[in-house]
Design an enzyme around this catalytic site. Sequence first.
Site, PDB file in Angstrom:
ATOM      1  N   ASP A 140      -2.317  29.346  44.806  1.00 25.00           N
ATOM      2  CA  ASP A 140      -3.056  29.190  43.539  1.00 25.00           C
ATOM      3  C   ASP A 140      -2.508  30.185  42.509  1.00 25.00           C
ATOM      4  O   ASP A 140      -3.266  30.829  41.771  1.00 25.00           O
ATOM      5  CB  ASP A 140      -4.573  29.362  43.734  1.00 25.00           C
ATOM      6  CG  ASP A 140      -5.352  28.779  42.558  1.00 25.00           C
ATOM      7  OD1 ASP A 140      -4.720  28.273  41.602  1.00 25.00           O
ATOM      8  OD2 ASP A 140      -6.598  28.834  42.592  1.00 25.00           O
TER       9      ASP A 140
ATOM     10  N   ASP B  39      -7.806  20.373  39.012  1.00 27.01           N
ATOM     11  CA  ASP B  39      -7.929  21.790  39.353  1.00 27.01           C
ATOM     12  C   ASP B  39      -8.146  22.679  38.118  1.00 27.01           C
ATOM     13  O   ASP B  39      -7.467  22.546  37.113  1.00 27.01           O
ATOM     14  CB  ASP B  39      -6.683  22.274  40.099  1.00 27.01           C
ATOM     15  CG  ASP B  39      -6.809  23.719  40.494  1.00 27.01           C
ATOM     16  OD1 ASP B  39      -7.764  24.050  41.213  1.00 27.01           O
ATOM     17  OD2 ASP B  39      -5.982  24.528  40.054  1.00 27.01           O
TER      18      ASP B  39
HETATM   19  O1  DOR Z   1      -8.742  31.282  39.130  1.00 26.93           O
HETATM   20  C1  DOR Z   1      -8.356  30.184  38.751  1.00 26.93           C
HETATM   21  N1  DOR Z   1      -7.346  30.049  37.877  1.00 26.93           N
HETATM   22  N2  DOR Z   1      -8.988  29.119  39.190  1.00 26.93           N
HETATM   23  C2  DOR Z   1      -8.762  27.894  38.711  1.00 26.93           C
HETATM   24  O2  DOR Z   1      -9.370  26.972  39.180  1.00 26.93           O
HETATM   25  C3  DOR Z   1      -7.787  27.701  37.624  1.00 26.93           C
HETATM   26  C4  DOR Z   1      -6.788  28.779  37.595  1.00 26.93           C
HETATM   27  C5  DOR Z   1      -5.985  28.815  36.328  1.00 26.93           C
HETATM   28  O3  DOR Z   1      -5.483  27.782  35.905  1.00 26.93           O
HETATM   29  O4  DOR Z   1      -5.824  29.908  35.772  1.00 26.93           O
HETATM   30 ZN    ZN Z   2      -5.542  26.378  40.785  1.00 29.79          ZN
END
Ligand code: DOR
Ligand code: ZN
Length: 429
Positions: A312, A159
Amino acid sequence: MQVLIKGGRVIDPGNFDALMDVFIQDGKIVKIMTPDRPHPESGRGPFEYKVIDASGKIVTPGLIDMHVHLREPGHEYKETIATGCMAAAHGGFTAVCAMPNTKPVNDNRRITEYILQKAQKADSVRVYPVASISKGLFGNSLSEYGDLKKAGAIALSDDGNPVMDSQLMRKALEHAKEFDLLIISHCEDVNLATGGVMNEGPVAARMGVAGIPNVSESIMVERDISLCELMCAPVHIAHVSTLESVRAIREAKKRGVPVTAETAPHYFTLTDEDVEKYNSNAKMNPPLRSPKDRTAILEGLADGTIDVIATDHAPHSNVEKEVEFDQAANGIIGLETSVPLCLKLVEDGVLTFAGLVEKMSKNPVRILGLENGLTVGKPADITIIDPDISHTVDAAGFQSLSRNTPFDGWQVKGKAILTMVGGKVIFSA
Ligand code: DOR
Ligand code: ZN
């Protein structure tokens, strides 16, 4: 220690949706019964229960956020395991999955063990480490899945980066299946996405910035569905943001492909039209999409195409956010705003309360192969929600070390008021 959660509406899809009392003893659920029944210990001497009055509240199995960036080791100025766990507890979560894009990357047992040790020290929510699919997240060679599993990794993901090499993804699926580890896929064709900083469309054109097309996500969703079908190995699609991805997952599920999917509250709450308003606090990857995509996400949640809501949670410091839009870091925090944003789905008739508990607890548990639910004999991981309380989101008061949220100052309804892990209250409003 004995606890009685009294008079709440207990919602555990498939088991209960009724006014019930929940009895907890030595960290475990010992009885769940209708309030008018006689007390189980009556006539058997004095039994001291700490009573938690849950009347007018909703009592659910502990909420699980299966997509969180805790940033430790390596980026402790953004978040630590302890502060991330506190943010989770205040948000109503009893468990989180910690993504591996730390520094160093969680691609070996030493880091997995380190994360688990820190989580144990924090003595708060449960932390399930997600290790990387590829060594260093470079997408060239696989991490040691057997070792990682033994150390306590629950799933695998790169990810933040996609696994662009389809042959490597095929091998990853094969080995992950061998070790009974779930692959969580960040779907992004970097060749299509590179250079873009927000959704491709009229808003990006107006703002004069380069766009990221929907197809950069959906082409990889389609690829992973094909590999998932070929290898008969489960794939979980992270942070679904586009209509085309929803459509592909829906069709695949109809064919019986073992694919599952999550979206995040920002994808069903905001669109790219909000980027102008919130600027870098509305910048993440994948980006906020068009109103049409948002509608498709809502439909995917309602019809079961999207199994899970995960935040997330991606903390970043002000230094990384208060710069030109195209330079700003991707990601927003989400642990402390998720419950009210999700409750709006119930208010709007997209999901029932039970449907929401499925997306935030039952389905993550099933997909990750965990045990949870309000079951007699099992650890008391419980969230109590007040669905009616109106409040203003105040990022300054967050437990998270970071403040990168577009929802600061929003007027919202409903919040978690108590979080219990293994019978212990780790947050109470
Ligand atoms: O917006 C995001 N932030 N997308 C990602 O895939 C990684 C994540 C991050 O680790 O900050
Ligand atoms: Zn993520």
